[in-house]
Motif scaffolding. Structure first.
Motif, short mmCIF file in Angstrom:
data_model
loop_
_atom_site.label_atom_id
_atom_site.label_comp_id
_atom_site.label_asym_id
_atom_site.label_seq_id
_atom_site.Cartn_x
_atom_site.Cartn_y
_atom_site.Cartn_z
N SER A 184 -40.61 -5.63 -13.37
CA SER A 184 -40.36 -4.65 -12.33
C SER A 184 -39.77 -5.39 -11.13
O SER A 184 -39.93 -6.60 -10.98
CB SER A 184 -41.67 -3.96 -11.91
OG SER A 184 -42.20 -3.21 -12.97
N TYR A 185 -39.09 -4.63 -10.27
CA TYR A 185 -38.47 -5.22 -9.09
C TYR A 185 -38.93 -4.45 -7.86
O TYR A 185 -38.64 -3.26 -7.72
CB TYR A 185 -36.94 -5.18 -9.21
CG TYR A 185 -36.43 -6.00 -10.37
CD1 TYR A 185 -36.00 -7.31 -10.19
CD2 TYR A 185 -36.39 -5.46 -11.66
CE1 TYR A 185 -35.55 -8.07 -11.25
CE2 TYR A 185 -35.93 -6.22 -12.74
CZ TYR A 185 -35.52 -7.53 -12.52
OH TYR A 185 -35.08 -8.28 -13.58
N LEU A 186 -39.68 -5.13 -7.03
CA LEU A 186 -40.17 -4.51 -5.81
C LEU A 186 -39.15 -4.73 -4.70
O LEU A 186 -38.91 -5.87 -4.27
CB LEU A 186 -41.52 -5.09 -5.39
CG LEU A 186 -42.74 -4.57 -6.14
CD1 LEU A 186 -42.94 -5.35 -7.43
CD2 LEU A 186 -43.98 -4.65 -5.28
N HIS A 187 -38.53 -3.65 -4.26
CA HIS A 187 -37.59 -3.71 -3.15
C HIS A 187 -38.39 -3.43 -1.88
O HIS A 187 -39.04 -2.38 -1.75
CB HIS A 187 -36.49 -2.66 -3.33
CG HIS A 187 -35.56 -2.97 -4.46
ND1 HIS A 187 -34.21 -3.25 -4.28
CD2 HIS A 187 -35.78 -3.04 -5.81
CE1 HIS A 187 -33.65 -3.48 -5.46
NE2 HIS A 187 -34.58 -3.35 -6.41
N ASN A 188 -38.35 -4.37 -0.94
CA ASN A 188 -39.19 -4.29 0.24
C ASN A 188 -38.37 -4.39 1.52
O ASN A 188 -37.41 -5.17 1.59
CB ASN A 188 -40.23 -5.43 0.24
CG ASN A 188 -41.07 -5.43 -1.01
OD1 ASN A 188 -41.50 -4.38 -1.48
ND2 ASN A 188 -41.32 -6.61 -1.57
N ALA A 189 -38.77 -3.63 2.53
CA ALA A 189 -38.17 -3.70 3.85
C ALA A 189 -39.30 -3.77 4.87
O ALA A 189 -40.19 -2.92 4.87
CB ALA A 189 -37.28 -2.48 4.11
N SER A 194 -43.02 -4.78 14.24
CA SER A 194 -44.28 -4.09 13.93
C SER A 194 -44.88 -4.50 12.59
O SER A 194 -46.06 -4.22 12.33
CB SER A 194 -44.04 -2.57 13.90
OG SER A 194 -43.16 -2.22 12.84
N ARG A 195 -44.12 -5.12 11.72
CA ARG A 195 -44.50 -5.45 10.34
C ARG A 195 -44.68 -4.18 9.48
O ARG A 195 -45.26 -4.22 8.41
CB ARG A 195 -45.80 -6.24 10.27
CG ARG A 195 -45.75 -7.74 10.48
CD ARG A 195 -44.82 -8.25 11.47
NE ARG A 195 -45.08 -9.69 11.73
CZ ARG A 195 -44.93 -10.24 12.91
NH1 ARG A 195 -44.55 -9.50 13.94
NH2 ARG A 195 -45.13 -11.52 13.08
N LEU A 196 -44.19 -3.06 9.96
CA LEU A 196 -44.22 -1.83 9.16
C LEU A 196 -43.37 -2.03 7.91
O LEU A 196 -42.25 -2.54 7.99
CB LEU A 196 -43.67 -0.66 9.98
CG LEU A 196 -43.72 0.71 9.30
CD1 LEU A 196 -45.16 1.19 9.15
CD2 LEU A 196 -42.90 1.72 10.08
N ALA A 197 -43.91 -1.64 6.74
CA ALA A 197 -43.24 -1.93 5.48
C ALA A 197 -42.91 -0.65 4.71
O ALA A 197 -43.72 0.29 4.67
CB ALA A 197 -44.10 -2.83 4.61
N TYR A 198 -41.73 -0.65 4.12
CA TYR A 198 -41.36 0.38 3.14
C TYR A 198 -41.04 -0.33 1.85
O TYR A 198 -40.32 -1.34 1.83
CB TYR A 198 -40.14 1.17 3.62
CG TYR A 198 -39.72 2.23 2.63
CD1 TYR A 198 -40.40 3.44 2.56
CD2 TYR A 198 -38.66 2.02 1.75
CE1 TYR A 198 -40.02 4.42 1.65
CE2 TYR A 198 -38.28 2.98 0.83
CZ TYR A 198 -38.97 4.18 0.79
OH TYR A 198 -38.62 5.13 -0.13
#
Length: 329
Positions: A184-189, A194-198
């Motif tokens: 699997s590939y976790l695409h992270n932003a 703020s370190r807010l993550a999507y």
């Protein structure tokens, strides 16, 4: 000289155990040496012991005003201190190989505590604060406002086969189920301020997939009231594509790439990757990939809304994003 002076007990002390300031010591010493006070009388007047009065009077006789300054409590001799040539070997290994105390101790046949004391004494930075490639201290930074910089990255993760992997079945049995499970590939932003993550779990890391992910990530940040100004990525092929460049340009976002072989430049999202591995991906013995994926949305919500972040003084990322939907759920 008038020795009947009221010493100020609230005056700033040179250190927390000092009964007198340097000025008070000078007054005491002059009362004894120049005006002939007895040690007991001077000690009572300045609220110290006769031994203390004798010490400062003696230093005044020997050195004058210069003798009133604090002296280092370090002993003149340290016969049990690590030999200089051993200290040099420790420092040489640390600088050249960038090893921790345990590995250095194993190589040089020393106690790890001894190695640690030497490294601390010479002010050598912790390994976590160093760039492993160059040995230079990493310069930490944080953007001033949400959206000023968003870190984007992809984390490749091996899937868990049906029935579980080695964490659920043990190392030997887990080997038999491992083949063919895929990735699997976790695409992270992650927002720098703020370190807010999507984050999304996707099937590949192609340019079309990366652009689709960013479109949804951008919408997520916009709903939270964050205007993204710049995106930082590594040099993966999907991020070097014209499709990626054009998709950012259409949104008025500038793109910045890290220097080759310098993942710490994208450190906010790299740290997020490590956190999700520790606290979600390998946190428990899942029995299937579907079970692990089902647990991800709840973990991501906890990360954004409830989990204290050390860089935010123990507060979650939501504390820096007032408009975040579901902040108080």
């Amino acid at each position: 000289m008038d020795c009947d002076v009221n010493t100020d007990r609230k005056a700033l002390m040179p250190h927390r155990n000092a009964p007198l300031t340097e000025t008070g010591r000078l007054r005491l010493a002059r009362c004894v040496v120049e005006d002939g006070w007895t040690l007991r009388r001077a000690a009572e007047r300045f609220q110290v012991s006769p031994t203390t009065a004798q010490r400062w009077a003696g230093r005044y006789r020997e050195l004058g005003e210069a003798g009133m300054a604090d002296r280092s409590s370090r002993p003149h001799r340290s016969p049990r201190r690590t030999p200089t040539h051993t200290e040099r070997r420790i420092i040489k290994v640390r600088v050249l190989r960038r090893w921790g105390p345990a590995r250095i101790a194993g190589l040089l046949r020393l106690n790890p505590a001894t190695v640690h004391r030497v490294l601390t004494r010479f002010g050598l930075a912790r390994l976590m604060h160093l760039d492993r490639a160059t040995g230079r201290v990493i310069r930490r930074y944080e953007r001033d406002r949400p959206g000023e910089l968003v870190h984007v990255d992809i984390k490749k993760l091996g899937n868990i086969p049906d029935g579980g992997g080695h964490k659920a079945l043990g190392r030997q049995a887990g080997r038999k189920t491992r083949s063919g499970a895929g990735y699997s590939y976790l695409h992270n932003a992650v927002d720098d301020h703020s370190r807010l993550a999507y984050s999304e779990i996707l099937a590949d890391e192609k340019k079309e997939t990366a652009v689709g992910f960013w479109t949804r990530a951008h919408a997520f940040f916009a709903r939270a009231g964050i205007t993204v100004e710049r995106v930082l990525t590594d040099n993966g092929s999907c991020y070097k594509s014209h499709l990626w460049r054009n998709s950012l340009a259409e949104l008025g976002i500038s793109h910045k790439r890290t220097r080759p072989y310098r993942p710490q430049t994208n450190g906010k999202v790299e740290r997020f990757n490590r956190t999700l591995l520790d606290e979600w991906a390998y946190a428990q013995p899942y029995r299937s990939e579907a079970e692990r994926r089902d647990a991800y949305p709840a973990w991501l919500h906890t990360y954004n809304h409830h989990r204290g972040h050390t860089a935010l003084k123990g507060q979650p990322p939501a504390s820096r994003v007032p408009n975040l939907t579901g902040q108080y759920t």
